[in-house]
Design an enzyme around this catalytic site. Structure first.
Site, PDB file in Angstrom:
ATOM      1  N   ARG A 141       0.842  -1.225   0.000  1.00  0.00           N
ATOM      2  CA  ARG A 141       0.000   0.000   0.000  1.00  0.00           C
ATOM      3  C   ARG A 141       0.869   1.264   0.000  1.00  0.00           C
ATOM      4  NH1 ARG A 141      -2.902  -3.741  -1.097  1.00  0.00           N
ATOM      5  NH2 ARG A 141      -5.016  -4.110  -0.313  1.00  0.00           N
TER       6      ARG A 141
ATOM      7  N   SER B  97     -11.126  -1.632   2.339  1.00  0.00           N
ATOM      8  CA  SER B  97     -10.460  -1.732   3.655  1.00  0.00           C
ATOM      9  C   SER B  97     -10.218  -0.329   4.173  1.00  0.00           C
ATOM     10  CB  SER B  97      -9.110  -2.436   3.525  1.00  0.00           C
ATOM     11  OG  SER B  97      -9.257  -3.726   2.997  1.00  0.00           O
TER      12      SER B  97
ATOM     13  N   GLU C 126      -5.922   3.178   5.635  1.00  0.00           N
ATOM     14  CA  GLU C 126      -5.486   3.072   4.230  1.00  0.00           C
ATOM     15  C   GLU C 126      -6.144   4.204   3.437  1.00  0.00           C
ATOM     16  OE1 GLU C 126      -6.014  -0.756   2.002  1.00  0.00           O
ATOM     17  OE2 GLU C 126      -7.100   0.508   0.591  1.00  0.00           O
TER      18      GLU C 126
HETATM   19  P1  FAD Z   1      -9.377   8.049  -5.604  1.00  0.00           P
HETATM   20  O1  FAD Z   1     -10.062   7.605  -4.360  1.00  0.00           O
HETATM   21  O2  FAD Z   1     -10.113   8.923  -6.525  1.00  0.00           O
HETATM   22  O3  FAD Z   1      -8.013   8.760  -5.207  1.00  0.00           O
HETATM   23  C1  FAD Z   1      -7.142   8.189  -4.248  1.00  0.00           C
HETATM   24  C2  FAD Z   1      -5.931   9.124  -4.068  1.00  0.00           C
HETATM   25  O4  FAD Z   1      -5.178   9.191  -5.274  1.00  0.00           O
HETATM   26  C3  FAD Z   1      -6.314  10.566  -3.756  1.00  0.00           C
HETATM   27  O5  FAD Z   1      -5.336  11.084  -2.887  1.00  0.00           O
HETATM   28  C4  FAD Z   1      -6.243  11.272  -5.127  1.00  0.00           C
HETATM   29  O6  FAD Z   1      -5.990  12.642  -5.007  1.00  0.00           O
HETATM   30  C5  FAD Z   1      -5.100  10.532  -5.769  1.00  0.00           C
HETATM   31  N1  FAD Z   1      -5.216  10.407  -7.235  1.00  0.00           N
HETATM   32  C6  FAD Z   1      -6.248   9.867  -7.925  1.00  0.00           C
HETATM   33  N2  FAD Z   1      -5.964   9.822  -9.232  1.00  0.00           N
HETATM   34  C7  FAD Z   1      -4.717  10.339  -9.388  1.00  0.00           C
HETATM   35  C8  FAD Z   1      -3.847  10.545 -10.504  1.00  0.00           C
HETATM   36  N3  FAD Z   1      -4.203  10.223 -11.757  1.00  0.00           N
HETATM   37  N4  FAD Z   1      -2.643  11.135 -10.300  1.00  0.00           N
HETATM   38  C9  FAD Z   1      -2.259  11.473  -9.042  1.00  0.00           C
HETATM   39  N5  FAD Z   1      -3.026  11.291  -7.940  1.00  0.00           N
HETATM   40  C10 FAD Z   1      -4.245  10.733  -8.121  1.00  0.00           C
HETATM   41  N6  FAD Z   1      -7.701  -1.346  -2.963  1.00  0.00           N
HETATM   42  C11 FAD Z   1      -6.800  -2.352  -3.068  1.00  0.00           C
HETATM   43  O7  FAD Z   1      -5.598  -2.112  -3.116  1.00  0.00           O
HETATM   44  N7  FAD Z   1      -7.203  -3.660  -3.118  1.00  0.00           N
HETATM   45  C12 FAD Z   1      -8.500  -4.012  -3.061  1.00  0.00           C
HETATM   46  O8  FAD Z   1      -8.824  -5.194  -3.105  1.00  0.00           O
HETATM   47  C13 FAD Z   1      -9.470  -2.973  -2.953  1.00  0.00           C
HETATM   48  N8  FAD Z   1     -10.781  -3.273  -2.875  1.00  0.00           N
HETATM   49  C14 FAD Z   1     -11.702  -2.272  -2.740  1.00  0.00           C
HETATM   50  C15 FAD Z   1     -13.058  -2.623  -2.659  1.00  0.00           C
HETATM   51  C16 FAD Z   1     -14.023  -1.643  -2.528  1.00  0.00           C
HETATM   52  C17 FAD Z   1     -15.477  -2.040  -2.453  1.00  0.00           C
HETATM   53  C18 FAD Z   1     -13.626  -0.268  -2.493  1.00  0.00           C
HETATM   54  C19 FAD Z   1     -14.679   0.801  -2.404  1.00  0.00           C
HETATM   55  C20 FAD Z   1     -12.287   0.084  -2.561  1.00  0.00           C
HETATM   56  C21 FAD Z   1     -11.312  -0.918  -2.683  1.00  0.00           C
HETATM   57  N9  FAD Z   1      -9.937  -0.616  -2.752  1.00  0.00           N
HETATM   58  C22 FAD Z   1      -9.017  -1.623  -2.903  1.00  0.00           C
HETATM   59  C23 FAD Z   1      -9.473   0.782  -2.651  1.00  0.00           C
HETATM   60  C24 FAD Z   1      -9.529   1.565  -3.987  1.00  0.00           C
HETATM   61  O9  FAD Z   1     -10.401   0.955  -4.897  1.00  0.00           O
HETATM   62  C25 FAD Z   1      -8.142   1.697  -4.633  1.00  0.00           C
HETATM   63  O10 FAD Z   1      -7.264   2.358  -3.765  1.00  0.00           O
HETATM   64  C26 FAD Z   1      -8.196   2.433  -5.961  1.00  0.00           C
HETATM   65  O11 FAD Z   1      -6.946   2.353  -6.608  1.00  0.00           O
HETATM   66  C27 FAD Z   1      -8.577   3.910  -5.788  1.00  0.00           C
HETATM   67  O12 FAD Z   1      -8.818   4.441  -7.067  1.00  0.00           O
HETATM   68  P2  FAD Z   1      -9.639   5.768  -7.284  1.00  0.00           P
HETATM   69  O13 FAD Z   1      -9.494   6.149  -8.722  1.00  0.00           O
HETATM   70  O14 FAD Z   1     -11.015   5.630  -6.792  1.00  0.00           O
HETATM   71  O15 FAD Z   1      -8.811   6.773  -6.362  1.00  0.00           O
HETATM   72  N1  EPU Z   2     -10.994 -11.887   8.879  1.00  0.00           N
HETATM   73  C1  EPU Z   2     -11.756 -12.114   9.987  1.00  0.00           C
HETATM   74  N2  EPU Z   2     -12.843 -11.316  10.176  1.00  0.00           N
HETATM   75  C2  EPU Z   2     -13.192 -10.323   9.323  1.00  0.00           C
HETATM   76  C3  EPU Z   2     -12.391 -10.078   8.182  1.00  0.00           C
HETATM   77  C4  EPU Z   2     -11.294 -10.883   7.976  1.00  0.00           C
HETATM   78  O1  EPU Z   2     -11.460 -13.000  10.793  1.00  0.00           O
HETATM   79  O2  EPU Z   2     -14.198  -9.656   9.567  1.00  0.00           O
HETATM   80  C5  EPU Z   2      -9.853 -12.782   8.616  1.00  0.00           C
HETATM   81  C6  EPU Z   2     -10.155 -13.696   7.412  1.00  0.00           C
HETATM   82  O3  EPU Z   2     -10.831 -14.864   7.821  1.00  0.00           O
HETATM   83  C7  EPU Z   2      -8.774 -13.991   6.890  1.00  0.00           C
HETATM   84  C8  EPU Z   2      -7.999 -12.704   7.204  1.00  0.00           C
HETATM   85  O4  EPU Z   2      -8.723 -12.016   8.216  1.00  0.00           O
HETATM   86  O5  EPU Z   2      -8.185 -15.049   7.602  1.00  0.00           O
HETATM   87  C9  EPU Z   2      -7.788 -11.810   5.989  1.00  0.00           C
HETATM   88  O6  EPU Z   2      -9.054 -11.461   5.431  1.00  0.00           O
HETATM   89  P1  EPU Z   2      -9.241 -11.250   3.841  1.00  0.00           P
HETATM   90  O7  EPU Z   2      -8.649 -12.390   3.113  1.00  0.00           O
HETATM   91  O8  EPU Z   2     -10.664 -10.910   3.595  1.00  0.00           O
HETATM   92  O9  EPU Z   2      -8.313 -10.024   3.474  1.00  0.00           O
HETATM   93  P2  EPU Z   2      -7.940  -8.689   4.241  1.00  0.00           P
HETATM   94  O10 EPU Z   2      -6.569  -8.823   4.793  1.00  0.00           O
HETATM   95  O11 EPU Z   2      -9.022  -8.289   5.168  1.00  0.00           O
HETATM   96  C10 EPU Z   2      -6.776  -7.653   2.170  1.00  0.00           C
HETATM   97  C11 EPU Z   2      -6.767  -6.306   1.474  1.00  0.00           C
HETATM   98  C12 EPU Z   2      -7.967  -6.208   0.551  1.00  0.00           C
HETATM   99  C13 EPU Z   2      -7.895  -7.318  -0.476  1.00  0.00           C
HETATM  100  C14 EPU Z   2      -7.915  -8.656   0.265  1.00  0.00           C
HETATM  101  C15 EPU Z   2      -7.780  -9.846  -0.653  1.00  0.00           C
HETATM  102  C16 EPU Z   2      -5.645  -4.742   2.954  1.00  0.00           C
HETATM  103  C17 EPU Z   2      -5.789  -3.608   3.902  1.00  0.00           C
HETATM  104  N3  EPU Z   2      -6.786  -5.243   2.461  1.00  0.00           N
HETATM  105  O12 EPU Z   2      -7.922  -7.663   3.018  1.00  0.00           O
HETATM  106  O13 EPU Z   2      -7.887  -4.939  -0.114  1.00  0.00           O
HETATM  107  O14 EPU Z   2      -8.981  -7.262  -1.364  1.00  0.00           O
HETATM  108  O15 EPU Z   2      -6.808  -8.696   1.212  1.00  0.00           O
HETATM  109  O16 EPU Z   2      -6.477 -10.001  -1.062  1.00  0.00           O
HETATM  110  O17 EPU Z   2      -4.532  -5.174   2.680  1.00  0.00           O
HETATM  111  C18 EPU Z   2      -8.515  -2.665   0.088  1.00  0.00           C
HETATM  112  O18 EPU Z   2      -7.302  -2.420   0.151  1.00  0.00           O
HETATM  113  O19 EPU Z   2      -9.390  -1.766   0.087  1.00  0.00           O
HETATM  114  C19 EPU Z   2      -8.942  -4.052   0.008  1.00  0.00           C
HETATM  115  C20 EPU Z   2     -10.218  -4.430  -0.005  1.00  0.00           C
END
Ligand code: FAD
Ligand code: EPU
Length: 343
Positions: free
Chosen positions: A160, A230, A326
């Site tokens: 991250r 997250s 995050e």
């Molecule tokens: P924004 O929220 O619009 O911007 C984020 C930051 O980046 C802000 O500071 C903004 O100013 C800056 N920024 C945006 N675009 C640019 C650019 N072109 N140049 C410079 N700065 C810029 N993240 C994960 O890593 N893994 C996941 O599995 C994951 N799952 C998600 C699930 C859900 C349901 C949600 C809602 C979010 C999840 N995220 C996850 C977080 C998020 O989707 C990511 O961080 C994504 O990359 C953010 O993109 P965005 O365009 O919406 O950024």
């Molecule tokens: N867990 C619990 N209870 C909960 C949630 C999770 O016990 O309520 C346990 C799960 O059972 C598992 C462990 O925690 O053993 C990890 O959970 P999970 O696999 O769902 O992943 P996470 O660590 O919670 C991370 C990323 C996600 C990404 C997933 C899958 C971060 C902060 N989050 O979540 O990214 O999608 O792994 O790889 O690293 C995001 O960054 O926004 C995001 C959704």
């Protein structure tokens, strides 16, 4: 293009009813530069899909929505080389590559937001991070009107983390990302649930479908329930501290890291602290994934801040671990320090 609308409700996935003084849709770099120059010393914020931010208030300035579009594909015997503009939708981009037989991004399906935001926190899911497939990142220096290309190594990717949260944050815009996808594809099934299916996942499409299925089963759809994924990062602690926790919780989900460090699942910590499904005012902890804070309806920014504080304090009181957000916190004038806001 300046828009007459000033509400940011549909531009942040928490669905908070906040507004900006002005919203500009930037379809080209000229608009980005013009808007930057017209707002010297005034609050200016670039957003993609607004899926990783928490607005703390109305924004006293201009919000620019990245709409840079376009893609080009080259190939050689070894790899596909894809150049993708920053304003393309991430999931649609992943779906297209998988459909066209260019494997490597399938584990990163269904992450909201734009391609240009993906390098900023080095998005990751299900065993793959952006850094594993990123060849380069193009950035525009808004003060000098100059574009630069950073190699993967120069982006200083970490968990991250990247240089775009530090040296190249203020005054820079990511305009495009280059991807290198090997033609010698191997499935990445390192994330447990991908490896435990009845039928082995042997194709990129099968992995893509499974990832989408898993994500839909535990992560709320922002179109229905406001959230930013997250809310906190998974904390990294010393092996010694991890062993102390293991003595009480032998099955705690810990992931060993380099240098005597261990990554702990923050969702598990919050869950163990008894907060899964917890609600207060108009904010809550998601009942399927405790790491996701949700807008229960008409949440105000302060409802989510209070909820985040409560979660952070409760986890600290139980495990002596401070969680770090995050999600990026945006105040009236621009980004503010998230940890300080919650302290
Ligand atoms: P924004 O929220 O619009 O911007 C984020 C930051 O980046 C802000 O500071 C903004 O100013 C800056 N920024 C945006 N675009 C640019 C650019 N072109 N140049 C410079 N700065 C810029 N993240 C994960 O890593 N893994 C996941 O599995 C994951 N799952 C998600 C699930 C859900 C349901 C949600 C809602 C979010 C999840 N995220 C996850 C977080 C998020 O989707 C990511 O961080 C994504 O990359 C953010 O993109 P965005 O365009 O919406 O950024
Ligand atoms: N867990 C619990 N209870 C909960 C949630 C999770 O016990 O309520 C346990 C799960 O059972 C598992 C462990 O925690 O053993 C990890 O959970 P999970 O696999 O769902 O992943 P996470 O660590 O919670 C991370 C990323 C996600 C990404 C997933 C899958 C971060 C902060 N989050 O979540 O990214 O999608 O792994 O790889 O690293 C995001 O960054 O926004 C995001 C959704």
């Amino acid at each position: 293009m300046t828009c007459s609308q000033t509400s940011l409700k549909s531009l942040n996935t928490f669905g908070l009813s906040v507004s900006a003084e002005r919203i500009v849709y930037a379809h080209n770099t000229e608009t980005l530069i013009e808007s930057w120059q017209a707002n010297q010393n005034k609050p200016w914020l670039l957003i993609g899909g607004g899926s990783n931010m928490l607005f703390l208030d109305d924004f006293d300035g201009t919000v620019v929505v990245n709409q840079l579009k376009g893609m080009s594909i080259e190939q050689n015997q070894e790899e596909w080389l894809i150049h993708c503009a920053a304003g393309e939708n991430w999931h649609e981009f992943v779906a297209l590559t998988v459909k066209e037989g260019m494997a490597g991004l399938e584990n990163l399906a269904l992450i909201p937001g734009t391609v240009g935001s993906a390098p900023i926190q080095n998005i990751g899911a299900y065993g793959v991070e952006l850094k594993d497939v990123c060849a380069y990142v193009d950035i525009l220096d808004l003060n000098r009107n100059k574009t630069m290309r950073l190699t993967n190594k120069e982006c200083l990717f970490g968990y991250r983390e990247s240089i775009f949260k530090h040296q190249y944050q203020q005054g820079y815009v990511i305009t495009a990302v280059g991807f290198s996808l090997t033609k010698h594809w191997q499935p990445n099934l390192s994330y447990g649930p991908l490896n435990s299916t009845e039928t082995p996942l042997l194709t990129p499409q099968a992995i893509f479908d499974k990832v989408c299925e898993i994500r839909r089963s535990k992560l709320p759809d922002p179109a229905k329930i406001g959230n930013a994924g997250s809310f906190f990062k998974n904390p990294i602690i010393s092996t010694q501290d991890a062993e102390a926790i293991k003595r009480h919780y032998p099955n705690a989900p810990f992931y060993p890291q380099c240098g005597n460090l261990v990554k702990v699942a923050a969702g598990w910590l919050i869950d163990q602290a008894g907060l899964k499904g917890y609600k207060a005012d108009h904010a809550g902890v998601h009942p399927q994934q405790a790491l996701v804070l949700i807008n229960l309806g008409d949440a105000q920014p302060e409802d989510l801040v209070s909820m985040a504080k409560h979660v952070r304090d409760t986890v600290f009181n139980k495990f002596a671990i401070w969680l770090e957000p995050e999600v990026r916190f945006i105040g009236r004038q621009g980004e503010v320090n998230a940890v300080e806001t919650l302290s």
